[in-house]
Design a protein around this motif. Sequence first.
Motif, PDB file in Angstrom:
ATOM      1  N   VAL A  51      44.583  45.617  49.299  1.00 53.22           N
ATOM      2  CA  VAL A  51      43.827  45.330  48.081  1.00 53.22           C
ATOM      3  C   VAL A  51      44.407  44.059  47.456  1.00 53.22           C
ATOM      4  N   HIS A  52      43.515  43.225  46.921  1.00 49.94           N
ATOM      5  CA  HIS A  52      43.943  41.940  46.359  1.00 49.94           C
ATOM      6  C   HIS A  52      44.560  42.120  44.982  1.00 49.94           C
ATOM      7  N   ARG A  53      43.906  42.870  44.125  1.00 55.43           N
ATOM      8  CA  ARG A  53      44.361  43.251  42.785  1.00 55.43           C
ATOM      9  C   ARG A  53      44.259  42.146  41.739  1.00 55.43           C
ATOM     10  N   ASP A  54      43.750  40.977  42.087  1.00 51.10           N
ATOM     11  CA  ASP A  54      43.567  39.944  41.064  1.00 51.10           C
ATOM     12  C   ASP A  54      42.418  39.012  41.459  1.00 51.10           C
ATOM     13  N   ILE A  55      41.274  39.617  41.796  1.00 51.46           N
ATOM     14  CA  ILE A  55      40.102  38.822  42.156  1.00 51.46           C
ATOM     15  C   ILE A  55      39.481  38.253  40.883  1.00 51.46           C
ATOM     16  N   LYS A  56      39.382  36.933  40.830  1.00 53.19           N
ATOM     17  CA  LYS A  56      38.773  36.222  39.702  1.00 53.19           C
ATOM     18  C   LYS A  56      38.421  34.819  40.179  1.00 53.19           C
ATOM     19  N   ALA A  57      37.639  34.089  39.380  1.00 54.35           N
ATOM     20  CA  ALA A  57      37.131  32.792  39.833  1.00 54.35           C
ATOM     21  C   ALA A  57      38.247  31.784  40.075  1.00 54.35           C
ATOM     22  N   SER A  58      39.325  31.848  39.309  1.00 51.42           N
ATOM     23  CA  SER A  58      40.413  30.892  39.512  1.00 51.42           C
ATOM     24  C   SER A  58      41.192  31.162  40.796  1.00 51.42           C
ATOM     25  N   ASN A  59      40.994  32.328  41.405  1.00 51.18           N
ATOM     26  CA  ASN A  59      41.622  32.640  42.690  1.00 51.18           C
ATOM     27  C   ASN A  59      40.639  32.485  43.850  1.00 51.18           C
ATOM     28  N   CYS A  60      39.610  31.677  43.629  1.00 47.73           N
ATOM     29  CA  CYS A  60      38.642  31.337  44.673  1.00 47.73           C
ATOM     30  C   CYS A  60      38.583  29.817  44.771  1.00 47.73           C
TER      31      CYS A  60
ATOM     32  N   GLY B 107      32.292  23.402  51.896  1.00 45.76           N
ATOM     33  CA  GLY B 107      31.538  24.076  50.846  1.00 45.76           C
ATOM     34  C   GLY B 107      31.681  25.580  50.842  1.00 45.76           C
ATOM     35  N   GLU B 108      32.426  26.119  51.798  1.00 42.69           N
ATOM     36  CA  GLU B 108      32.657  27.562  51.843  1.00 42.69           C
ATOM     37  C   GLU B 108      33.642  27.972  50.747  1.00 42.69           C
ATOM     38  N   LEU B 109      33.449  29.169  50.222  1.00 47.12           N
ATOM     39  CA  LEU B 109      34.350  29.712  49.214  1.00 47.12           C
ATOM     40  C   LEU B 109      35.403  30.574  49.893  1.00 47.12           C
ATOM     41  N   LYS B 110      36.661  30.399  49.471  1.00 48.11           N
ATOM     42  CA  LYS B 110      37.755  31.150  50.082  1.00 48.11           C
ATOM     43  C   LYS B 110      38.606  31.808  49.005  1.00 48.11           C
ATOM     44  N   LEU B 111      39.040  33.014  49.283  1.00 45.65           N
ATOM     45  CA  LEU B 111      39.900  33.773  48.382  1.00 45.65           C
ATOM     46  C   LEU B 111      41.349  33.345  48.574  1.00 45.65           C
ATOM     47  N   CYS B 112      42.098  33.253  47.470  1.00 51.56           N
ATOM     48  CA  CYS B 112      43.503  32.839  47.563  1.00 51.56           C
ATOM     49  C   CYS B 112      44.361  33.671  46.617  1.00 51.56           C
ATOM     50  N   ASP B 113      45.632  33.328  46.550  1.00 53.39           N
ATOM     51  CA  ASP B 113      46.653  33.925  45.676  1.00 53.39           C
ATOM     52  C   ASP B 113      46.838  35.420  45.940  1.00 53.39           C
ATOM     53  N   PHE B 114      47.729  35.707  46.881  1.00 52.78           N
ATOM     54  CA  PHE B 114      47.965  37.094  47.306  1.00 52.78           C
ATOM     55  C   PHE B 114      49.303  37.618  46.796  1.00 52.78           C
ATOM     56  N   ASN B 115      49.757  37.078  45.671  1.00 56.00           N
ATOM     57  CA  ASN B 115      51.026  37.521  45.103  1.00 56.00           C
ATOM     58  C   ASN B 115      51.008  39.002  44.730  1.00 56.00           C
ATOM     59  N   ASP B 116      49.856  39.498  44.266  1.00 55.48           N
ATOM     60  CA  ASP B 116      49.757  40.895  43.842  1.00 55.48           C
ATOM     61  C   ASP B 116      49.135  41.805  44.889  1.00 55.48           C
ATOM     62  N   ALA B 117      48.775  41.246  46.047  1.00 56.15           N
ATOM     63  CA  ALA B 117      48.141  42.064  47.088  1.00 56.15           C
ATOM     64  C   ALA B 117      49.116  43.109  47.622  1.00 56.15           C
ATOM     65  N   ARG B 118      48.575  44.274  47.931  1.00 55.80           N
ATOM     66  CA  ARG B 118      49.420  45.361  48.427  1.00 55.80           C
ATOM     67  C   ARG B 118      48.688  46.155  49.499  1.00 55.80           C
ATOM     68  N   GLN B 119      49.481  46.721  50.401  1.00 58.79           N
ATOM     69  CA  GLN B 119      48.957  47.658  51.394  1.00 58.79           C
ATOM     70  C   GLN B 119      48.819  49.011  50.718  1.00 58.79           C
ATOM     71  N   LEU B 120      47.674  49.653  50.924  1.00 55.24           N
ATOM     72  CA  LEU B 120      47.464  50.959  50.316  1.00 55.24           C
ATOM     73  C   LEU B 120      47.780  52.058  51.313  1.00 55.24           C
ATOM     74  N   ALA B 121      48.839  52.789  51.045  1.00 54.42           N
ATOM     75  CA  ALA B 121      49.159  53.954  51.875  1.00 54.42           C
ATOM     76  C   ALA B 121      48.309  55.140  51.453  1.00 54.42           C
ATOM     77  N   THR B 122      47.885  55.133  50.175  1.00 56.70           N
ATOM     78  CA  THR B 122      47.017  56.193  49.643  1.00 56.70           C
ATOM     79  C   THR B 122      45.854  55.524  48.932  1.00 56.70           C
ATOM     80  N   THR B 123      45.007  56.326  48.308  1.00 56.58           N
ATOM     81  CA  THR B 123      43.796  55.790  47.687  1.00 56.58           C
ATOM     82  C   THR B 123      44.099  54.882  46.507  1.00 56.58           C
TER      83      THR B 123
END
Length: 289
Positions: free
Chosen positions: A153-162, A168-184
Amino acid sequence: MASQILPSSHGELWSLKTKLEASGAMIIEAGEFNWDSSRYLGQGTNGTVYCMTWNRKDHGDVIQVAAKKTTKVDSNEIEVLMKLKHPNIIGYYGVVFKEPSVFIVMEYAPHGSLDTFLDDRHQAGNMLPLNQVLQWCTNLALAVKYLHDKDLVHRDIKASNCLICQDGELKLCDFNDARQLATTVSTEQRGSLPWMAPEVMSEKKFSKKSDIYSLAVVFWQILTCQVPYADRQTGVQIMWCVCTKNERPSIPQGCPDEFAALMSDGWKEKWSERPDISQILKRLSSVPT
């Protein structure tokens, strides 16, 4: 995941470098960069981002890259970046050590961040054509599907992280808060309030469906070229209107019903009622243009 490391001395920098090498991270020699020509791009999570010229000895070429300078590195970010390779996720090259700082080297996006682009369009009074809106929403949805398929999960999806890249393609960036989910769900509050799901605001519960909420808000930004809850002056006011009054951004007249319903479903109060990312992609493809 390793804990956050604060490299403030030569010994700590060496220790961090050793740990990253052991994890398979690429360490790039500082001498391969033209430091005098670096150009400020902006402020990222835990660091400042510069455009740098990299003379790649192993490839025999010279390219422009983005380098996030920091003295506070969470090796989680690098470990996550090492796992990712997707057309709609910003590319990662490696790490440079230049005491007392560490630089995370990534793909350069010459057209800058989505939030700056949308603000310029808003100031000029120019909305994006619907086919462009849907293309960029699809770009981001594909990036999120790639993450969610890996139980990330990214956990900080927003326009400044795109970021808007050369093609011209849009790309997601800034994975400082991303985490692997062991549970839901996890129990850390991360993200930025205007894009944050109500369950994250009120209960610090985060899941893939919280990413979906944030993604739906970014869809609205791309459609309207506006900042969500711009009329709310404080974080408390945003939390009150989202969690207590169950308010959401206003969908403009003329928005196709299918796209309006997709956004509304994406930011439903109950996370279990939001569509998953595969459903979002399917519904995006059915919006008439």
